[in-house]
Design a protein around this motif. Structure first.
Motif, PDB file in Angstrom:
ATOM      1  N   ASP A   1      31.031  12.424 -13.240  1.00 49.16           N
ATOM      2  CA  ASP A   1      30.615  12.457 -11.879  1.00 49.16           C
ATOM      3  C   ASP A   1      29.041  12.493 -11.719  1.00 49.16           C
ATOM      4  O   ASP A   1      28.241  12.960 -10.666  1.00 49.16           O
ATOM      5  N   TYR A   2      28.218  12.193 -13.033  1.00 47.12           N
ATOM      6  CA  TYR A   2      26.632  12.305 -12.910  1.00 47.12           C
ATOM      7  C   TYR A   2      26.123  11.171 -11.842  1.00 47.12           C
ATOM      8  O   TYR A   2      26.734  10.038 -12.031  1.00 47.12           O
ATOM      9  N   ASP A   3      25.361  11.368 -11.040  1.00 51.47           N
ATOM     10  CA  ASP A   3      24.803  10.385 -10.158  1.00 51.47           C
ATOM     11  C   ASP A   3      23.246  10.569  -9.974  1.00 51.47           C
ATOM     12  O   ASP A   3      22.901  11.482  -9.841  1.00 51.47           O
ATOM     13  N   VAL A   4      22.543   9.440  -9.687  1.00 52.80           N
ATOM     14  CA  VAL A   4      21.181   9.515  -9.619  1.00 52.80           C
ATOM     15  C   VAL A   4      20.655   8.478  -8.367  1.00 52.80           C
ATOM     16  O   VAL A   4      21.263   7.381  -8.499  1.00 52.80           O
ATOM     17  N   GLN A   5      19.843   8.866  -7.555  1.00 55.82           N
ATOM     18  CA  GLN A   5      19.389   7.671  -6.828  1.00 55.82           C
ATOM     19  C   GLN A   5      18.182   7.091  -7.235  1.00 55.82           C
ATOM     20  O   GLN A   5      17.299   7.608  -7.097  1.00 55.82           O
ATOM     21  N   LEU A   6      18.394   5.887  -7.444  1.00 60.77           N
ATOM     22  CA  LEU A   6      17.166   4.967  -8.168  1.00 60.77           C
ATOM     23  C   LEU A   6      16.661   4.155  -6.900  1.00 60.77           C
ATOM     24  O   LEU A   6      16.873   3.437  -6.243  1.00 60.77           O
ATOM     25  N   VAL A   7      15.218   4.582  -6.811  1.00 57.51           N
ATOM     26  CA  VAL A   7      14.376   4.114  -5.606  1.00 57.51           C
ATOM     27  C   VAL A   7      13.220   3.123  -6.286  1.00 57.51           C
ATOM     28  O   VAL A   7      12.314   3.569  -7.005  1.00 57.51           O
ATOM     29  N   PRO A   8      13.506   1.782  -6.290  1.00 53.21           N
ATOM     30  CA  PRO A   8      12.256   0.798  -6.633  1.00 53.21           C
ATOM     31  C   PRO A   8      11.116   1.166  -5.618  1.00 53.21           C
ATOM     32  O   PRO A   8      11.364   0.901  -4.517  1.00 53.21           O
ATOM     33  N   VAL A   9       9.896   1.087  -6.403  1.00 54.72           N
ATOM     34  CA  VAL A   9       8.484   1.153  -5.381  1.00 54.72           C
ATOM     35  C   VAL A   9       7.606   0.301  -6.263  1.00 54.72           C
ATOM     36  O   VAL A   9       7.356   0.268  -7.382  1.00 54.72           O
ATOM     37  N   SER A  10       7.074  -0.703  -5.373  1.00 58.40           N
ATOM     38  CA  SER A  10       5.923  -1.715  -5.706  1.00 58.40           C
ATOM     39  C   SER A  10       4.846  -1.043  -5.295  1.00 58.40           C
ATOM     40  O   SER A  10       4.774  -0.804  -4.094  1.00 58.40           O
ATOM     41  N   VAL A  11       3.662  -0.976  -6.180  1.00 53.27           N
ATOM     42  CA  VAL A  11       2.405  -0.665  -5.595  1.00 53.27           C
ATOM     43  C   VAL A  11       1.482  -1.961  -5.587  1.00 53.27           C
ATOM     44  O   VAL A  11       1.315  -2.496  -6.679  1.00 53.27           O
ATOM     45  N   PHE A  12       0.912  -2.357  -4.591  1.00 44.93           N
ATOM     46  CA  PHE A  12       0.178  -3.439  -4.512  1.00 44.93           C
ATOM     47  C   PHE A  12      -1.160  -3.051  -4.030  1.00 44.93           C
ATOM     48  O   PHE A  12      -1.602  -2.365  -2.930  1.00 44.93           O
ATOM     49  N   TRP A  13      -2.329  -3.119  -5.163  1.00 47.34           N
ATOM     50  CA  TRP A  13      -3.719  -2.839  -5.022  1.00 47.34           C
ATOM     51  C   TRP A  13      -4.370  -4.055  -4.109  1.00 47.34           C
ATOM     52  O   TRP A  13      -4.722  -5.085  -4.950  1.00 47.34           O
ATOM     53  N   GLY A  14      -4.477  -4.003  -2.733  1.00 49.48           N
ATOM     54  CA  GLY A  14      -4.815  -5.301  -2.122  1.00 49.48           C
ATOM     55  C   GLY A  14      -3.726  -6.155  -1.805  1.00 49.48           C
ATOM     56  O   GLY A  14      -2.637  -6.009  -2.160  1.00 49.48           O
ATOM     57  N   ARG A  15      -4.160  -7.302  -0.934  1.00 48.01           N
ATOM     58  CA  ARG A  15      -2.875  -8.089  -0.649  1.00 48.01           C
ATOM     59  C   ARG A  15      -3.209  -9.496  -1.053  1.00 48.01           C
ATOM     60  O   ARG A  15      -2.956 -10.506  -0.479  1.00 48.01           O
ATOM     61  N   ASP A  16      -4.258  -9.709  -2.252  1.00 45.68           N
ATOM     62  CA  ASP A  16      -4.359 -11.093  -2.740  1.00 45.68           C
ATOM     63  C   ASP A  16      -3.596 -11.343  -3.547  1.00 45.68           C
ATOM     64  O   ASP A  16      -3.122 -10.959  -4.613  1.00 45.68           O
ATOM     65  N   PRO A  17      -2.886 -12.852  -3.409  1.00 46.06           N
ATOM     66  CA  PRO A  17      -1.867 -13.178  -4.338  1.00 46.06           C
ATOM     67  C   PRO A  17      -2.313 -13.590  -5.600  1.00 46.06           C
ATOM     68  O   PRO A  17      -1.604 -14.106  -6.537  1.00 46.06           O
ATOM     69  N   GLY A  18      -3.764 -13.878  -5.539  1.00 45.41           N
ATOM     70  CA  GLY A  18      -4.430 -14.458  -6.609  1.00 45.41           C
ATOM     71  C   GLY A  18      -4.686 -16.064  -6.407  1.00 45.41           C
ATOM     72  O   GLY A  18      -3.986 -16.834  -5.606  1.00 45.41           O
ATOM     73  N   SER A  19      -5.979 -16.561  -6.841  1.00 43.86           N
ATOM     74  CA  SER A  19      -6.182 -17.801  -6.857  1.00 43.86           C
ATOM     75  C   SER A  19      -6.159 -18.384  -8.206  1.00 43.86           C
ATOM     76  O   SER A  19      -6.278 -17.955  -9.350  1.00 43.86           O
ATOM     77  N   GLU A  20      -5.542 -19.814  -8.528  1.00 44.41           N
ATOM     78  CA  GLU A  20      -5.470 -20.317  -9.597  1.00 44.41           C
ATOM     79  C   GLU A  20      -6.803 -20.868 -10.195  1.00 44.41           C
ATOM     80  O   GLU A  20      -6.779 -21.244 -11.276  1.00 44.41           O
ATOM     81  N   THR A  21      -7.758 -20.880  -9.269  1.00 45.34           N
ATOM     82  CA  THR A  21      -9.046 -21.343  -9.788  1.00 45.34           C
ATOM     83  C   THR A  21     -10.223 -20.555  -9.466  1.00 45.34           C
ATOM     84  O   THR A  21     -11.255 -20.925  -9.595  1.00 45.34           O
ATOM     85  N   SER A  22     -10.123 -19.135  -9.027  1.00 48.88           N
ATOM     86  CA  SER A  22     -11.074 -18.040  -9.048  1.00 48.88           C
ATOM     87  C   SER A  22     -11.085 -17.188 -10.039  1.00 48.88           C
ATOM     88  O   SER A  22     -10.215 -16.462 -10.096  1.00 48.88           O
ATOM     89  N   LEU A  23     -12.358 -17.390 -10.860  1.00 47.88           N
ATOM     90  CA  LEU A  23     -12.332 -16.252 -11.808  1.00 47.88           C
ATOM     91  C   LEU A  23     -12.675 -14.857 -11.307  1.00 47.88           C
ATOM     92  O   LEU A  23     -12.007 -13.886 -11.982  1.00 47.88           O
ATOM     93  N   PHE A  24     -13.231 -14.696 -10.123  1.00 50.24           N
ATOM     94  CA  PHE A  24     -13.455 -13.351  -9.509  1.00 50.24           C
ATOM     95  C   PHE A  24     -12.109 -12.774  -9.184  1.00 50.24           C
ATOM     96  O   PHE A  24     -12.067 -11.719  -9.491  1.00 50.24           O
ATOM     97  N   LYS A  25     -11.136 -13.700  -8.611  1.00 47.87           N
ATOM     98  CA  LYS A  25      -9.814 -12.980  -8.422  1.00 47.87           C
ATOM     99  C   LYS A  25      -9.073 -12.909  -9.562  1.00 47.87           C
ATOM    100  O   LYS A  25      -8.242 -11.964  -9.372  1.00 47.87           O
ATOM    101  N   LEU A  26      -9.196 -13.654 -10.522  1.00 43.87           N
ATOM    102  CA  LEU A  26      -8.472 -13.489 -11.619  1.00 43.87           C
ATOM    103  C   LEU A  26      -8.980 -12.219 -12.280  1.00 43.87           C
ATOM    104  O   LEU A  26      -7.987 -11.354 -12.790  1.00 43.87           O
ATOM    105  N   LEU A  27     -10.099 -11.535 -12.042  1.00 40.53           N
ATOM    106  CA  LEU A  27     -10.567 -10.386 -12.633  1.00 40.53           C
ATOM    107  C   LEU A  27     -10.175  -9.120 -11.685  1.00 40.53           C
ATOM    108  O   LEU A  27      -9.866  -8.051 -12.197  1.00 40.53           O
TER     109      LEU A  27
END
Length: 826
Positions: free
Chosen positions: A114-140
């Motif tokens: 009867d062991y149970d645990v509540q598993l809560v997934p948490v995503s931490v996003f630093w900024g809301r930039d999805p990234g650019s395929e052609t930008s070195l600055f954003k890649l960094l």
């Protein structure tokens, strides 16, 4: 944990603690405690997608602030009540010593009864930039799951003021492990589950990676179908290939968005104080369902179009709620300096009103839509095509919808979900201009000068704004029902091969979307008070009677809701009046017997807009009430028959959701509710009777009937005019619709109504289209109408629905129509 591990953990915490002063974070959903509904008597374990003490420290800080259980590294101990733990998702799939220890923990959990645990997934996003395929600055500096320690430091410094923690639904370990005895197998299954969740959460929050605008334009011009269209353009116009390519580049530059996550972040910062200044609040419903489906679908948002603020409000709401804002199809009329470029950076792409005769433009636009869909960008556009000037939904335009649906069905990688969105405003910034346009005034062209004038709204209060995300439509499921062979028809050819009946299916999809927008209506206070005051004789009523009539409307929505999606933000009648009366600018006339509330001639036309936002919620009960206008007693079967005869016209105008075969059951249900509320009485012989004229119930029944009075008057005018013109043999449709408008305009002046939406030509166009669908009217290729003799009976029944004064006015207007002026007496 070993001593060294504890020491390192403590040291890192001390080093990071100053950075917590820099970090600013918010959560999705906003009310995490209510969303998670954690059981504190059971163990809790938070799951993070990557090994990051930085993410853990932020999570701990947030949990302390929100008074949630604070997770700590558990070492070799199982989570227990009062001792929450944290688990890094990679630990489930790595072959390291600590992973073997985790296997042992999983084994212990499996074998512990009867062991149970509540598993809560948490995503931490630093900024809301999805990234650019052609930008070195954003890649960094853009957030990345592969970031090392040094890069993570740069990410924290660059994006620490914009951190989002996305909490998923808790997973019961006991239920997940049911029937599973192998710890290694369980770890693999759990790893796949969380990996899929984190990938979907990232896609829903950030969206796909961005291409630079120049790269997108280059990609469009290099597409095979566009190259062929450029060659065809050169041949047909007799120009060189270079000139045709230059024209294509100019078109692509006109269309393409310049989506910028940095600009969206800045825009959110700018708009937050603006919304606080002009709105008393923005009430949003249905977002949790959107968040859920966005995890595994590409989103297509189709909102109602009330105001220019819609563009900003929907994107702002999604962004603030932790969801990726969509690319927005905007009219090219908005592409003027400086608005055009700013909206473009917010995700707007521009389209012309008509593609007729522009094959090159059509091909480039279609290719761009294909690219957006294939890359996984969410899209938003307004199915009505333009802002509604009357407050009711307009008939949808299907050109862009047909393109988007085809692109979505031709790609198989992503499932597409259509989300209808209802928007409403206590007070509309464009209300005055809409009234002028409906009255015949010209539509003002958008310009920078007009934008400067629009800044006046910053000095005004507009009450509240309302957004309700309605029940979504899974596109593939809809296509399976309407186009069974669509998978075979849509191949990978350059030229699209639409299946038979595609245009009709898209039209049905558009109508269904409009119905679901209306299903998600918000019965906000100003709309309800507009329904009640405009249904009062001379738009004046005693204050206590107005409160009672509002109470009847609220009671109806609670006892017999139009749909499960309808929202009633305020349910107390007195509070509705107190909140709405100042915004609606109702006049109060003091009187010894009790104050009177009145909507004067200037205010009443504007109130029709807000009434029309929710008029459909009361359409069917209003129709039933009208059948008792001229009769004291009616059989229930007669009521059903009368409703069945008129329902097609109401369904067209109000996008009502009941199918024809469902109507009888719904009408009988409406009658049952009216009996329960005392609005109708069941006589001993089974007939239905209206209440006594001097009763409060009769007053409410009459008020409910007058909700549709203008609609029924327009319908009566249309049928009577068709009956009168039938003797001519053939009737040019355009001329007939103009005659209907003129007749309604004259009636509005004579009755003192003077509401421009009463003689809106588009409504008469809808009535004629419905009569054509019913087979009463036939339209030939020259747009000439041929009317069946059945119109005489229909017109006679329509006249019976009107009150005596309305009947007399319409009949007199018809008798004097086009009559020559009498000679002056000598």
């Amino acid at each position: 944990m070993t001593f060294i591990a504890r020491f390192l953990y403590w040291l890192c915490w001390c080093l990071f603690r100053p950075f917590l002063l820099w970090v600013r974070y918010k959560t999705a959903p906003a009310d995490v405690q209510q969303h998670l509904a954690l059981d504190l008597s059971r163990p809790i374990c938070f799951v993070l997608p990557v090994r990051s003490w930085t993410d853990l420290f932020v999570l701990q800080s947030l949990c302390k602030r929100l008074k949630l259980p604070v997770p700590y590294r558990s070492g070799r101990d199982l989570p227990a009540p009062g001792r929450p733990a944290v688990l890094y998702q990679p630990a489930l799939q790595e072959n390291r010593p600590q992973t073997r220890a985790l296997e042992q923990l999983m084994g212990d959990a499996v074998t512990t009864l009867d062991y149970d645990v509540q598993l809560v997934p948490v995503s931490v996003f630093w900024g809301r930039d999805p990234g650019s395929e052609t930008s070195l600055f954003k890649l960094l500096f853009a957030d990345s799951v592969q970031a090392g320690r040094m890069r993570k430091l740069f990410i924290v410094l660059a994006n620490g003021r914009s951190v989002l923690l996305n909490f998923g639904n808790p997973l019961s370990f006991k239920q997940f492990m049911r029937g599973e005895q192998d710890p290694k197998r369980a770890m693999r299954k759990l790893s796949r589950l969380f990996n899929l969740h984190f990938l979907r959460a990232r896609s829903a929050t950030l969206g796909p990676s961005l291409l630079q605008r120049t790269t997108m334009i280059r990609s469009l011009l290099g597409a095979q179908q566009v190259r062929l269209a450029i060659e065809a353009e050169a041949r047909e116009r007799g120009i060189t290939l270079d000139q045709a390519q230059a024209r294509a580049r100019k078109i692509a530059d006109e269309i393409t968005a310049d989506y910028s996550s940095s600009w969206l972040k800045l825009l959110a910062l700018i708009l937050t104080p603006v919304w606080h200044r002009i709105f008393a609040g923005i009430e949003v419903r249905g977002l949790e369902r959107v968040r859920e489906i966005a995890q595994g679908h590409e989103m297509l948002y189709l909102p109602s179009h009330r105001s220019h603020l819609d563009y900003l409000l929907v994107s702002y709401t999604l962004y603030q709620s932790g969801l990726a804002p969509p690319h927005i199809a905007a009219g090219v009329n908005l592409n003027f300096w400086p608005v055009g470029g700013l909206l473009r950076r917010g995700g707007a792409f521009y389209m012309r009103r008509s593609f007729s005769g522009e094959k090159l433009y059509s091909t480039i636009f279609r290719t761009y839509v294909d690219a957006l869909i294939k890359r996984g960008y969410s899209i938003s556009f307004y199915p009505e095509g333009t802002r509604s000037r009357s407050g009711r939904l307009l008939q949808p335009k299907t050109g862009l919808l047909a393109m988007v649906v085809e692109s979505a069905l031709r790609q198989r990688a992503r499932k597409v979900m259509i989300v209808p969105v209802y928007l409403g405003y206590d007070k509309l910034a464009e209300a005055n201009s809409y009234a002028k346009e409906l009255g015949g005034g010209g539509k003002k062209k958008e310009s920078a000068q007009g934008l400067l004038k629009a800044t006046k709204i910053l000095n005004k209060s507009f009450g509240r704004a309302y957004i309700n995300f309605g029940e979504p439509i899974r596109l593939a499921d809809f296509a399976d029902l309407q186009l069974p062979d669509w998978r075979q028809s849509f191949g990978s050819d350059v030229e699209p091969q639409r299946p038979a009946g595609y245009a009709q299916a898209v039209n049905r999809l558009a109508k269904e979307t409009m119905r679901r927008i209306n299903d998600a209506a918000v019965a906000y206070p100003v709309a309800l008070i507009s329904v009640a005051i405009l249904a009062a004789p001379q738009r004046a009523v005693a204050e206590q009677d107005l409160v009672r009539q509002i109470g009847y409307l609220v009671n109806w929505l609670q006892r017999h809701p139009y749909s499960s999606e309808v929202i009633l933000p305020v349910a107390e009648p007195r509070e509705i009046l107190d909140r709405a009366a100042p915004i609606a600018r109702l006049s109060r006339i003091p009187h010894t017997w009790g104050d009177l509330m009145w909507a004067d001639g200037k205010i009443a036309p504007q109130l029709t807009y807000y009434r029309n936002n929710v008029q459909h919620l009361f359409a069917l009960p209003s129709l039933v009430a009208n059948l008792f206008r001229a009769r004291f007693q009616v059989s229930e079967d007669t009521v059903v028959a009368g409703a069945r005869a008129l329902y097609p016209f109401l369904r067209t105008e109000f996008f009502l959701h009941w199918r024809r075969e469902e109507l009888e059951a719904e009408v009988r249900s409406v009658i049952a509710t009216m009996l329960d509320l005392g609005l109708l009485i069941r006589a001993d012989d089974g007939f239905l009777q209206r209440p006594e004229v001097n009763s409060a119930a009769f007053s409410s029944l009459a008020m409910l009937g007058r909700v549709l009075s203008e609609t029924l008057e327009r319908y009566c005018m249309t049928t009577l005019l068709l009956a009168a013109d039938r003797r001519l043999g053939s009737i040019p449709r355009a001329g007939f619709e103009e005659d209907c408008r003129l007749l309604a305009e004259r009636a509005a002046v004579l009755t003192g109504r003077m509401a421009p939406e009463f003689f809106d030509k588009s409504l008469f166009r809808g009535y004629v289209s419905t009569l054509i669908e019913l087979g009463v009217v036939r339209e030939d290729e020259d747009q000439v109408l041929h009317v069946d003799a059945r119109i005489d009976g229909i017109a006679e029944r329509a006249l019976d629905l009107l009150g005596g004064d309305a009947q007399q006015t319409i009949l007199q207007l018809l008798s004097s129509r086009r009559a020559p002026a009498a000679a002056n007496p000598v």
